[in-house]
Design a protein around this motif. Structure first.
Motif, PDB file in Angstrom:
ATOM      1  N   VAL A 138       0.824  -1.215   0.000  1.00 49.60           N
ATOM      2  CA  VAL A 138       0.000   0.000   0.000  1.00 49.60           C
ATOM      3  C   VAL A 138       0.856   1.262   0.000  1.00 49.60           C
ATOM      4  CG1 VAL A 138      -1.630   1.372   1.357  1.00 49.60           C
ATOM      5  CG2 VAL A 138      -2.042  -1.068   1.009  1.00 49.60           C
ATOM      6  N   VAL A 139       1.794   1.366   0.929  1.00 49.90           N
ATOM      7  CA  VAL A 139       2.675   2.539   1.011  1.00 49.90           C
ATOM      8  C   VAL A 139       3.850   2.314   0.065  1.00 49.90           C
ATOM      9  CG1 VAL A 139       4.160   3.931   2.485  1.00 49.90           C
ATOM     10  CG2 VAL A 139       1.996   3.035   3.381  1.00 49.90           C
ATOM     11  N   LYS A 140       4.054   3.258  -0.863  1.00 54.03           N
ATOM     12  CA  LYS A 140       5.102   3.122  -1.867  1.00 54.03           C
ATOM     13  C   LYS A 140       6.368   3.862  -1.456  1.00 54.03           C
ATOM     14  CE  LYS A 140       1.940   1.238  -4.563  1.00 54.03           C
ATOM     15  NZ  LYS A 140       0.683   0.725  -3.983  1.00 54.03           N
ATOM     16  N   ASP A 141       7.512   3.324  -1.891  1.00 53.71           N
ATOM     17  CA  ASP A 141       8.757   4.067  -1.707  1.00 53.71           C
ATOM     18  C   ASP A 141       8.924   5.034  -2.880  1.00 53.71           C
ATOM     19  OD1 ASP A 141       9.964   2.679  -3.903  1.00 53.71           O
ATOM     20  OD2 ASP A 141      10.579   1.059  -2.579  1.00 53.71           O
ATOM     21  N   GLU A 142       9.933   5.880  -2.811  1.00 53.38           N
ATOM     22  CA  GLU A 142      10.076   6.920  -3.823  1.00 53.38           C
ATOM     23  C   GLU A 142      10.433   6.355  -5.196  1.00 53.38           C
ATOM     24  OE1 GLU A 142       9.162  10.014  -3.644  1.00 53.38           O
ATOM     25  OE2 GLU A 142       8.547   9.745  -1.554  1.00 53.38           O
ATOM     26  N   GLU A 143      11.078   5.190  -5.233  1.00 58.65           N
ATOM     27  CA  GLU A 143      11.372   4.570  -6.524  1.00 58.65           C
ATOM     28  C   GLU A 143      10.072   4.123  -7.196  1.00 58.65           C
ATOM     29  OE1 GLU A 143      13.476   3.203  -9.775  1.00 58.65           O
ATOM     30  OE2 GLU A 143      14.231   4.380  -8.077  1.00 58.65           O
ATOM     31  N   GLU A 144       9.160   3.559  -6.425  1.00 56.37           N
ATOM     32  CA  GLU A 144       7.865   3.154  -6.970  1.00 56.37           C
ATOM     33  C   GLU A 144       7.079   4.372  -7.443  1.00 56.37           C
ATOM     34  OE1 GLU A 144       6.153  -0.596  -4.713  1.00 56.37           O
ATOM     35  OE2 GLU A 144       6.928   0.843  -3.254  1.00 56.37           O
ATOM     36  N   ILE A 145       7.088   5.432  -6.639  1.00 57.68           N
ATOM     37  CA  ILE A 145       6.359   6.650  -7.013  1.00 57.68           C
ATOM     38  C   ILE A 145       6.961   7.256  -8.274  1.00 57.68           C
ATOM     39  CG2 ILE A 145       5.822   9.009  -6.274  1.00 57.68           C
ATOM     40  CD1 ILE A 145       5.586   7.881  -3.407  1.00 57.68           C
ATOM     41  N   SER A 146       8.271   7.173  -8.435  1.00 58.59           N
ATOM     42  CA  SER A 146       8.918   7.676  -9.641  1.00 58.59           C
ATOM     43  C   SER A 146       8.412   6.938 -10.876  1.00 58.59           C
ATOM     44  CB  SER A 146      10.437   7.539  -9.525  1.00 58.59           C
ATOM     45  OG  SER A 146      11.073   7.950 -10.710  1.00 58.59           O
ATOM     46  N   CYS A 147       8.230   5.621 -10.771  1.00 62.36           N
ATOM     47  CA  CYS A 147       7.692   4.849 -11.898  1.00 62.36           C
ATOM     48  C   CYS A 147       6.271   5.293 -12.224  1.00 62.36           C
ATOM     49  CB  CYS A 147       7.725   3.353 -11.581  1.00 62.36           C
ATOM     50  SG  CYS A 147       9.378   2.626 -11.510  1.00 62.36           S
ATOM     51  N   LEU A 148       5.454   5.527 -11.183  1.00 63.93           N
ATOM     52  CA  LEU A 148       4.094   6.010 -11.405  1.00 63.93           C
ATOM     53  C   LEU A 148       4.108   7.396 -12.042  1.00 63.93           C
ATOM     54  CD1 LEU A 148       2.486   4.886  -8.030  1.00 63.93           C
ATOM     55  CD2 LEU A 148       1.864   4.045 -10.297  1.00 63.93           C
ATOM     56  N   ARG A 149       5.031   8.234 -11.610  1.00 66.83           N
ATOM     57  CA  ARG A 149       5.116   9.592 -12.147  1.00 66.83           C
ATOM     58  C   ARG A 149       5.456   9.566 -13.639  1.00 66.83           C
ATOM     59  NH1 ARG A 149       8.771  11.300  -8.866  1.00 66.83           N
ATOM     60  NH2 ARG A 149       7.344  11.999  -7.227  1.00 66.83           N
ATOM     61  N   ILE A 150       6.392   8.701 -14.021  1.00 66.32           N
ATOM     62  CA  ILE A 150       6.752   8.587 -15.436  1.00 66.32           C
ATOM     63  C   ILE A 150       5.585   8.022 -16.231  1.00 66.32           C
ATOM     64  CG2 ILE A 150       8.284   7.423 -17.072  1.00 66.32           C
ATOM     65  CD1 ILE A 150      10.462   7.557 -14.898  1.00 66.32           C
ATOM     66  N   GLY A 151       4.898   7.031 -15.677  1.00 61.74           N
ATOM     67  CA  GLY A 151       3.721   6.484 -16.356  1.00 61.74           C
ATOM     68  C   GLY A 151       2.652   7.541 -16.574  1.00 61.74           C
ATOM     69  N   ALA A 152       2.464   8.410 -15.577  1.00 60.18           N
ATOM     70  CA  ALA A 152       1.480   9.488 -15.704  1.00 60.18           C
ATOM     71  C   ALA A 152       1.891  10.468 -16.801  1.00 60.18           C
ATOM     72  CB  ALA A 152       1.327  10.208 -14.373  1.00 60.18           C
ATOM     73  N   GLU A 153       3.172  10.766 -16.878  1.00 59.84           N
ATOM     74  CA  GLU A 153       3.664  11.668 -17.929  1.00 59.84           C
ATOM     75  C   GLU A 153       3.398  11.077 -19.311  1.00 59.84           C
ATOM     76  OE1 GLU A 153       7.767  12.173 -17.016  1.00 59.84           O
ATOM     77  OE2 GLU A 153       7.412  13.504 -15.297  1.00 59.84           O
ATOM     78  N   ALA A 322       0.818   8.574   4.343  1.00 60.07           N
ATOM     79  CA  ALA A 322       1.630   9.307   3.377  1.00 60.07           C
ATOM     80  C   ALA A 322       2.254   8.325   2.385  1.00 60.07           C
ATOM     81  CB  ALA A 322       2.714  10.096   4.093  1.00 60.07           C
ATOM     82  N   CYS A 323       2.528   8.817   1.184  1.00 60.47           N
ATOM     83  CA  CYS A 323       3.159   8.029   0.119  1.00 60.47           C
ATOM     84  C   CYS A 323       2.270   6.900  -0.393  1.00 60.47           C
ATOM     85  CB  CYS A 323       4.512   7.478   0.553  1.00 60.47           C
ATOM     86  SG  CYS A 323       5.708   8.764   0.944  1.00 60.47           S
ATOM     87  N   VAL A 324       0.959   7.105  -0.321  1.00 60.77           N
ATOM     88  CA  VAL A 324       0.001   6.161  -0.887  1.00 60.77           C
ATOM     89  C   VAL A 324      -0.583   6.788  -2.156  1.00 60.77           C
ATOM     90  CG1 VAL A 324      -2.190   4.966  -0.572  1.00 60.77           C
ATOM     91  CG2 VAL A 324      -0.563   5.102   1.320  1.00 60.77           C
ATOM     92  N   PRO A 325      -0.371   6.190  -3.325  1.00 63.96           N
ATOM     93  CA  PRO A 325      -0.966   6.718  -4.558  1.00 63.96           C
ATOM     94  C   PRO A 325      -2.399   6.217  -4.721  1.00 63.96           C
ATOM     95  CG  PRO A 325       0.512   4.916  -5.076  1.00 63.96           C
ATOM     96  CD  PRO A 325       0.542   5.072  -3.587  1.00 63.96           C
ATOM     97  N   VAL A 326      -3.285   7.135  -5.042  1.00 67.55           N
ATOM     98  CA  VAL A 326      -4.697   6.791  -5.216  1.00 67.55           C
ATOM     99  C   VAL A 326      -5.261   7.554  -6.414  1.00 67.55           C
ATOM    100  CG1 VAL A 326      -5.107   6.294  -2.769  1.00 67.55           C
ATOM    101  CG2 VAL A 326      -5.470   8.618  -3.647  1.00 67.55           C
ATOM    102  N   THR A 327      -6.391   7.092  -6.889  1.00 72.24           N
ATOM    103  CA  THR A 327      -7.145   7.840  -7.889  1.00 72.24           C
ATOM    104  C   THR A 327      -8.294   8.562  -7.201  1.00 72.24           C
ATOM    105  OG1 THR A 327      -8.727   6.068  -8.398  1.00 72.24           O
ATOM    106  CG2 THR A 327      -6.642   6.083  -9.616  1.00 72.24           C
ATOM    107  N   VAL A 328      -8.709   9.672  -7.780  1.00 74.56           N
ATOM    108  CA  VAL A 328      -9.946  10.346  -7.388  1.00 74.56           C
ATOM    109  C   VAL A 328     -10.722  10.531  -8.677  1.00 74.56           C
ATOM    110  CG1 VAL A 328     -10.996  12.386  -6.347  1.00 74.56           C
ATOM    111  CG2 VAL A 328      -8.838  11.501  -5.442  1.00 74.56           C
ATOM    112  N   GLU A 329     -11.851   9.837  -8.809  1.00 74.71           N
ATOM    113  CA  GLU A 329     -12.504   9.713 -10.108  1.00 74.71           C
ATOM    114  C   GLU A 329     -14.027   9.728 -10.039  1.00 74.71           C
ATOM    115  OE1 GLU A 329     -12.268   5.479 -11.532  1.00 74.71           O
ATOM    116  OE2 GLU A 329     -10.533   5.432 -10.189  1.00 74.71           O
ATOM    117  N   PRO A 330     -14.625  10.763  -9.466  1.00 74.56           N
ATOM    118  CA  PRO A 330     -16.088  10.809  -9.445  1.00 74.56           C
ATOM    119  C   PRO A 330     -16.643  11.019 -10.851  1.00 74.56           C
ATOM    120  CG  PRO A 330     -15.209  12.913  -8.762  1.00 74.56           C
ATOM    121  CD  PRO A 330     -14.031  11.982  -8.891  1.00 74.56           C
ATOM    122  N   GLY A 331     -17.868  10.639 -11.034  1.00 75.92           N
ATOM    123  CA  GLY A 331     -18.507  10.831 -12.329  1.00 75.92           C
ATOM    124  C   GLY A 331     -20.004  10.724 -12.205  1.00 75.92           C
TER     125      GLY A 331
END
Length: 369
Positions: A138-153, A322-331
């Motif tokens: 659930v809680v990601k380290d900064e290397e994992e968050i970096s991968c998510l950040r690049i994927g988002a880009e 802290a350091c938990v990536p989530v989506t927020v996606e109401p519709g």
């Protein structure tokens, strides 16, 4: 990264030992990858009493070369293309190491496979590992968050390029396939999930699978896509209008969903109850009378899988760290008319660090394309 994987396995071993299990068998692919650095098809991870092993089926030539397990972890390959079930073989290896108990992921094993484990090592007591590894993830380290950040880009880039092209007359299916091609062109492993494109009455429909309906003037166009980068998955969703000017009802509905999404994003602070994040977004829509047609949850965790804990839903338990990536996606989807969905991937951060980090940055302005 070797020390990172070793530390993860140590944490899981401590959990198992505290529960009375001398060894653990991890079979869910995302969990194997989290602990071993790679999850070749069919592989399982044995946290043994004396040695940890990645047990793989078939020959080494059958394993994907792009997946390289932790170099400190010994890989044991079963002989031949039909060398048997790696989980069953791992149970036998655990017994051979002198373990008297083995924690297994019962939620991932079939009944037949569970019975086979007991048959190969009848003196081995099988315990339930439960979702212990999922909770570690659930809680990601900064290397994992970096991968998510690049994927988002990558996802932002693919979406931005599509919006610069001519859309009228093209089918939902065609647009979805083009988006997925662009993801790969920009360096993604592939799409994080099947890309959703909805037009007209299909726009904003949760889980919509693209059809052969063509984009028309005046349509809402909703897009939900995600990129996988080094195994980590993120998502983004946006809604646009096709034509020169949106109708009044489209502006009103869009502004409402945008306000709900903003309320959810602003609630992402360490210590916030998951259900309170859902409530913050849902109340905006409920107060406007949209109790029907709402999504069953406001968001969810992302990582090695596109739908992880925590769940941001009315019945969710637990609080955000802290350091938990989530989506927020109401519709909101209005049958026969269409709807709006706005979806971002963010990382929970304390206010001292600037608050929630927005990974998906494509504009949320209601654009007329």
């Amino acid at each position: 990264m070797s020390e990172v994987y070793a530390a993860r396995r140590t944490r899981l071993r401590e959990y198992c030992n505290a529960g009375g299990s001398a060894a653990a068998l991890v079979s869910r692919p995302a969990n194997v990858r989290y602990l071993a650095g790679a999850a070749p098809h069919g592989a399982v991870l044995l946290l043994g009493k004396t040695e940890d092993l990645l047990v793989c089926p078939g020959s080494s030539a059958d394993r994907p070369t792009q997946e390289r397990p932790d170099e400190a972890l010994r890989v044991q390959t079963l002989p031949g293309a039909a060398g048997g079930d790696p989980a069953v073989a791992a149970a036998g290896l655990a017994a051979g190491q002198g373990a008297d108990s083995l924690a297994v992921e019962e939620h991932h094993l079939t009944v037949a496979r569970h019975r086979a484990l007991g048959s190969v090592a009848p003196r081995l007591r099988l315990a339930n590992l439960g979702s212990a590894v999922e909770q570690l993830r659930v809680v990601k380290d900064e290397e994992e968050i970096s991968c998510l950040r690049i994927g988002a880009e990558i996802a932002d880039q693919a979406l931005g390029e599509l919006l610069e092209s001519i859309l009228v007359g093209r089918t939902e299916r065609h647009l979805a396939l083009e988006l997925e091609r662009r993801l790969v062109d920009h360096g993604a492993d592939g799409p994080a999930f099947p890309t959703s494109v909805g037009t007209g009455p299909n726009a904003g429909r949760p889980g919509h699978r693209p059809t052969d309906r063509r984009v028309e003037e005046g349509d809402f166009l909703s897009v939900c896509l995600g990129a996988t980068y080094r195994g980590y998955r993120c998502e983004i969703g946006r809604t646009f209008v096709i034509g020169t000017a949106p109708a009044d009802w489209q502006i009103e509905l869009y502004d409402l969903v945008f306000a709900a999404q903003r309320a959810g994003r602003e609630s992402l602070v360490p210590g916030a109850a998951c259900r309170d994040v859902d409530r913050a977004a849902r109340q905006v829509l409920d107060s406007a009378g949209y109790t029907e047609g709402l999504t069953i949850l406001t968001g969810h965790g992302v990582g090695l899988e596109i739908d992880e804990d925590p769940q941001l839903s009315p019945a969710a338990m637990g609080k955000l760290d802290a350091c938990v990536p989530v989506t927020v996606e109401p519709g909101v989807h209005l049958p026969g008319r269409g709807g709006v969905r706005i979806d971002d991937t963010l990382v929970v951060r304390p206010e001292a660090d600037g608050g929630p980090e927005l990974l998906t940055i494509t504009t949320k302005e209601l654009l007329a394309l």
